[in-house]
Design an enzyme around this catalytic site. Sequence first.
Site, short mmCIF file in Angstrom:
data_model
loop_
_atom_site.label_atom_id
_atom_site.label_comp_id
_atom_site.label_asym_id
_atom_site.label_seq_id
_atom_site.Cartn_x
_atom_site.Cartn_y
_atom_site.Cartn_z
N HIS A 149 49.02 123.61 63.64
CA HIS A 149 48.29 122.13 63.42
C HIS A 149 48.55 121.30 64.65
O HIS A 149 48.07 120.24 64.39
CB HIS A 149 49.05 121.59 62.38
CG HIS A 149 50.68 121.26 62.74
ND1 HIS A 149 51.49 122.20 62.59
CD2 HIS A 149 51.11 120.16 62.97
CE1 HIS A 149 52.82 121.65 62.91
NE2 HIS A 149 52.38 120.28 63.48
C1 UD1 Z 1 52.44 114.86 62.05
C2 UD1 Z 1 53.13 114.59 63.48
C3 UD1 Z 1 53.73 115.88 64.07
C4 UD1 Z 1 54.33 117.11 62.79
C5 UD1 Z 1 53.19 117.15 61.83
C6 UD1 Z 1 53.78 117.88 60.60
C7 UD1 Z 1 52.96 112.64 64.60
C8 UD1 Z 1 52.34 112.09 65.80
N1 UD1 Z 1 52.72 113.89 64.28
O1 UD1 Z 1 51.13 115.37 62.61
O2 UD1 Z 1 54.67 115.68 64.79
O3 UD1 Z 1 54.54 118.22 63.45
O4 UD1 Z 1 53.05 115.86 61.26
O5 UD1 Z 1 52.80 118.06 59.65
O6 UD1 Z 1 53.76 112.05 63.76
N2 UD1 Z 1 46.52 114.72 56.39
C9 UD1 Z 1 46.11 114.88 55.30
N3 UD1 Z 1 47.14 114.51 54.21
C10 UD1 Z 1 48.56 114.29 54.47
C11 UD1 Z 1 48.53 114.02 56.03
C12 UD1 Z 1 47.81 114.30 56.93
O7 UD1 Z 1 44.92 115.12 54.79
O8 UD1 Z 1 49.51 114.12 53.67
C13 UD1 Z 1 45.27 114.63 57.63
C14 UD1 Z 1 44.68 113.38 57.83
O9 UD1 Z 1 43.46 113.95 58.17
C15 UD1 Z 1 45.16 113.02 59.00
C16 UD1 Z 1 45.47 114.53 59.78
O10 UD1 Z 1 45.79 115.25 58.77
O11 UD1 Z 1 44.19 112.29 59.97
C17 UD1 Z 1 46.74 114.37 60.81
O12 UD1 Z 1 47.80 113.85 60.03
P1 UD1 Z 1 48.80 112.77 60.79
O13 UD1 Z 1 49.88 112.40 60.10
O14 UD1 Z 1 48.24 112.03 61.87
O15 UD1 Z 1 49.33 114.05 62.00
P2 UD1 Z 1 49.87 115.50 61.83
O16 UD1 Z 1 48.74 116.22 62.38
O17 UD1 Z 1 50.03 115.86 60.49
#
Ligand code: UD1
Length: 369
Positions: free
Chosen positions: A205
């Site tokens: 991811h």
């Molecule tokens: C975040 C952390 C990363 C961690 C990861 C674990 C930061 C910078 N990154 O990355 O260090 O390894 O979490 O999962 O804080 N989304 C959903 N549902 C959710 C959460 C996210 O659909 O419950 C989707 C959204 O489209 C979002 C994307 O995932 O834009 C990325 O989510 P985000 O929290 O920005 O970063 P992660 O890639 O999850």
Amino acid sequence: MKIINVVGARPNFMKIAPIIDEMRQHSNLNSILVHTGQHYNKEMSKLFFDDLKLPSPDVYLGVGSASHAEQTAKIMVEFEQVLLKEKPDLIIVVGDVNSTIACALTAVKLFIPIAHIEAGLRSFDRTMPEEINRILTDAISDYLFTTCHDANDNLLKEGISKKKIHFVGNVMIDALLKHIDKASQSNILDKLDLIPKSYAALTLHRPSNVDDKKVFVEILTAIEEIQKKIKVIFPIHPRTKKKIAEFKLENRIKKMKNFKIIEAMGYLDFLKLMSDSKFVLTDSGGVQEETTILKIPCITLRETTERPITVTEGTNIIVGSNKEKIIKESLKIVKGIEKKGKIPKFWDGGAAERIVKIILSISKSRKKK
Ligand code: UD1
């Protein structure tokens, strides 16, 4: 002593759970749980609260997904209101996600002491958002709790006072050791029709791996070859799911008969999936540590790691995103050539107890003043 514990994203929940459990043993600690809502899907949040028996958050900020600036800023605006109302004696932040730095930065400006758990880890790759979050959080924290000696060295090199650094071990391993028996009863293998040791588990991811189509396709090409020799099971992260659709990779994946993509899973099911796998392919930080404890070979699909002890002492091998290297190391394991590791110091289930002991001593010394 009033303490605010902060969580926001999936890897935070298993780190805070042992600390909350330990704090419950001390009636003089009043612990409040704040969830920023950085992760909000059932698979990314609620399943973990259920599996870890975490109390429902006292405060839910509901910030959701957005760009880095917007997400960090939203958390800060909301968290400031919580701090002004609650006036805690200490806030505890864990790991390296945006919620970690956002809440720490809010607290420091209000002169509220900060404890950072899992301090001092460095990948030395400043293109990783987490690396920026780690460096900045450590720079403004008052109590830095570390999982390994190299983390202490990194902090000292950055000019952080030795007095602030406490080597206590790994709270994520506390959670693992506490839940491993329960996880062994999970029926996830039956549900997925899997036989122990007959499959590899994949997690993927990182923006550097999945946001760039060329890199993502390179990794997928490696998986294409590996699944010809061993089944590959992939509980998918929402970010990666989106990218598969955006890059139109569905048809290519459909043709990979031994590659199974499933929804992201809860804590116990994933522990069971890892424990019974032949090996794990990952770009996660925590999984590198968990496989070391489980004695499962781990192939890390990144160029660097902030957790080098999993390589020097554990079962981890860093291969990056080069398809030849990924295939070569995977097929070695399929043939039975595996890296054996040992358990790093203090990864023994006692980290939360050590942390809370130190927090209690801070409380006592403050009272004396
Ligand atoms: C975040 C952390 C990363 C961690 C990861 C674990 C930061 C910078 N990154 O990355 O260090 O390894 O979490 O999962 O804080 N989304 C959903 N549902 C959710 C959460 C996210 O659909 O419950 C989707 C959204 O489209 C979002 C994307 O995932 O834009 C990325 O989510 P985000 O929290 O920005 O970063 P992660 O890639 O999850």
